[in-house]
Design a protein around this motif. Sequence first.
Motif, PDB file in Angstrom:
ATOM      1  N   ALA A 101      -8.510   8.061  -3.035  1.00 45.81           N
ATOM      2  CA  ALA A 101      -7.755   6.815  -2.948  1.00 45.81           C
ATOM      3  C   ALA A 101      -8.654   5.589  -2.890  1.00 45.81           C
ATOM      4  O   ALA A 101      -8.198   4.507  -2.524  1.00 45.81           O
ATOM      5  CB  ALA A 101      -6.846   6.842  -1.732  1.00 45.81           C
ATOM      6  N   VAL A 120       0.439   7.482   3.479  1.00 45.14           N
ATOM      7  CA  VAL A 120       0.336   8.946   3.524  1.00 45.14           C
ATOM      8  C   VAL A 120       0.181   9.392   4.969  1.00 45.14           C
ATOM      9  O   VAL A 120      -0.736   8.957   5.674  1.00 45.14           O
ATOM     10  CB  VAL A 120      -0.867   9.452   2.695  1.00 45.14           C
ATOM     11  N   HIS A 137       0.826  -1.207   0.000  1.00 48.88           N
ATOM     12  CA  HIS A 137       0.000   0.000   0.000  1.00 48.88           C
ATOM     13  C   HIS A 137       0.859   1.255   0.000  1.00 48.88           C
ATOM     14  O   HIS A 137       1.969   1.278   0.540  1.00 48.88           O
ATOM     15  CB  HIS A 137      -0.888   0.035   1.248  1.00 48.88           C
ATOM     16  N   LYS A 138       0.326   2.319  -0.583  1.00 45.14           N
ATOM     17  CA  LYS A 138       0.906   3.632  -0.375  1.00 45.14           C
ATOM     18  C   LYS A 138       0.711   4.013   1.088  1.00 45.14           C
ATOM     19  O   LYS A 138      -0.216   3.547   1.748  1.00 45.14           O
ATOM     20  CB  LYS A 138       0.210   4.685  -1.243  1.00 45.14           C
ATOM     21  N   ARG A 187       6.931   4.375  -1.635  1.00 49.70           N
ATOM     22  CA  ARG A 187       5.801   5.285  -1.819  1.00 49.70           C
ATOM     23  C   ARG A 187       5.248   5.750  -0.474  1.00 49.70           C
ATOM     24  O   ARG A 187       4.091   5.567  -0.163  1.00 49.70           O
ATOM     25  CB  ARG A 187       4.724   4.618  -2.681  1.00 49.70           C
ATOM     26  N   ARG A 188       6.135   6.371   0.291  1.00 46.83           N
ATOM     27  CA  ARG A 188       5.744   7.013   1.545  1.00 46.83           C
ATOM     28  C   ARG A 188       5.649   8.515   1.293  1.00 46.83           C
ATOM     29  O   ARG A 188       6.549   9.109   0.685  1.00 46.83           O
ATOM     30  CB  ARG A 188       6.775   6.766   2.637  1.00 46.83           C
ATOM     31  N   TRP A 192      -2.643  14.617  -5.194  1.00 48.89           N
ATOM     32  CA  TRP A 192      -2.763  13.199  -5.503  1.00 48.89           C
ATOM     33  C   TRP A 192      -2.077  12.860  -6.829  1.00 48.89           C
ATOM     34  O   TRP A 192      -1.408  11.833  -6.966  1.00 48.89           O
ATOM     35  CB  TRP A 192      -4.226  12.776  -5.521  1.00 48.89           C
ATOM     36  N   SER A 249      -7.856  11.168   0.905  1.00 47.78           N
ATOM     37  CA  SER A 249      -8.431   9.838   1.111  1.00 47.78           C
ATOM     38  C   SER A 249      -9.654   9.606   0.243  1.00 47.78           C
ATOM     39  O   SER A 249      -9.986   8.466  -0.085  1.00 47.78           O
ATOM     40  CB  SER A 249      -8.782   9.630   2.594  1.00 47.78           C
ATOM     41  N   SER A 264       1.042  10.441  -7.222  1.00 40.38           N
ATOM     42  CA  SER A 264       0.770   9.250  -8.016  1.00 40.38           C
ATOM     43  C   SER A 264       1.741   9.059  -9.175  1.00 40.38           C
ATOM     44  O   SER A 264       1.751   7.986  -9.796  1.00 40.38           O
ATOM     45  CB  SER A 264      -0.668   9.295  -8.558  1.00 40.38           C
ATOM     46  N   THR A 321      -4.148   2.326  -0.071  1.00 37.46           N
ATOM     47  CA  THR A 321      -3.416   3.371   0.651  1.00 37.46           C
ATOM     48  C   THR A 321      -3.762   3.311   2.132  1.00 37.46           C
ATOM     49  O   THR A 321      -4.925   3.146   2.495  1.00 37.46           O
ATOM     50  CB  THR A 321      -3.777   4.771   0.119  1.00 37.46           C
TER      51      THR A 321
END
Length: 274
Positions: free
Chosen positions: A90, A65, A62-63, A135-136, A268, A87, A272, A95
């Motif tokens: 997503a 965030v 998962h990403k 992907r943090r 986003w 959110s 992305s 995520t």
Amino acid sequence: MRCSTVTLTFVAAELALQVVAASSGCGTTPNLSAGLNSMDVNGQNREYIIQTPENYDPSTPHKFVLGYHWRDGTMDDVVNGGFYGLSYLAADVPTIFVAPQGIDNGWANTNGDDITFTDQIVEAIETNFCIDQERRFATGWSWGGGMSYSVACSRADVFRAVAVLSGAEISGCDGGDVPIAYFGQHGVSDSVLPIDLGRGLRDHYVEVNGCDPADPPEPSAGSGTHTVTDYSNCSEGHPVQWVAFDGDHEPTPSDAGSQDSFTPGLIWEFFSQF
């Protein structure tokens, strides 16, 4: 020598896992649950909220965030606002979102305590959940923007990108010499943290990321518009995007005549691309 379809499928799966830097929590049952959690940070009890997809899949990276609140705001405010609207975008993208709570509703980052808190959150989330470690992302508005900038300075080797909304260097900057993808947004009439402060943060990463210097256009007061500038010739993987809008100190502004903010979609999209 012939390879079976099963063997080829297995090899492809192994290669895919190597491409995606999966955390140790992949394939395990989390010991943490969605909702309110807490941990000890240098002798202080610190709280944070985890938001996971409804159908969390521990086999899917998962990403991640992290959303910091503003001065006198709370982690609940960030959650209730959809992590600055992210959110809501997503729904179809695996995520995990986390909203930490600052001491006295702020991010003074005294003795680096809030960076330590961030480090411990990353470790806890990745030990318990399946995270793509490439992907943090971190974001925040106002003092939360300052905290996101502090993360950019000291944890560019941990976070892929940050989105600093109407921020300033108010949570410190330990380091700041390692490139990181940088998104900055600021209102041209900001009466709390003047736009020159945001420009300074932006220009720092324009230099660190090796981008061509520029004097990007910005909307005039009263125009009801916003501008988006992508700096050119930045080092590979470290773009800088600057969004200036006609407005005061606000996290998710909209153009005149529109009820929808342009901010969530721009952040986003920026996140992305990685």
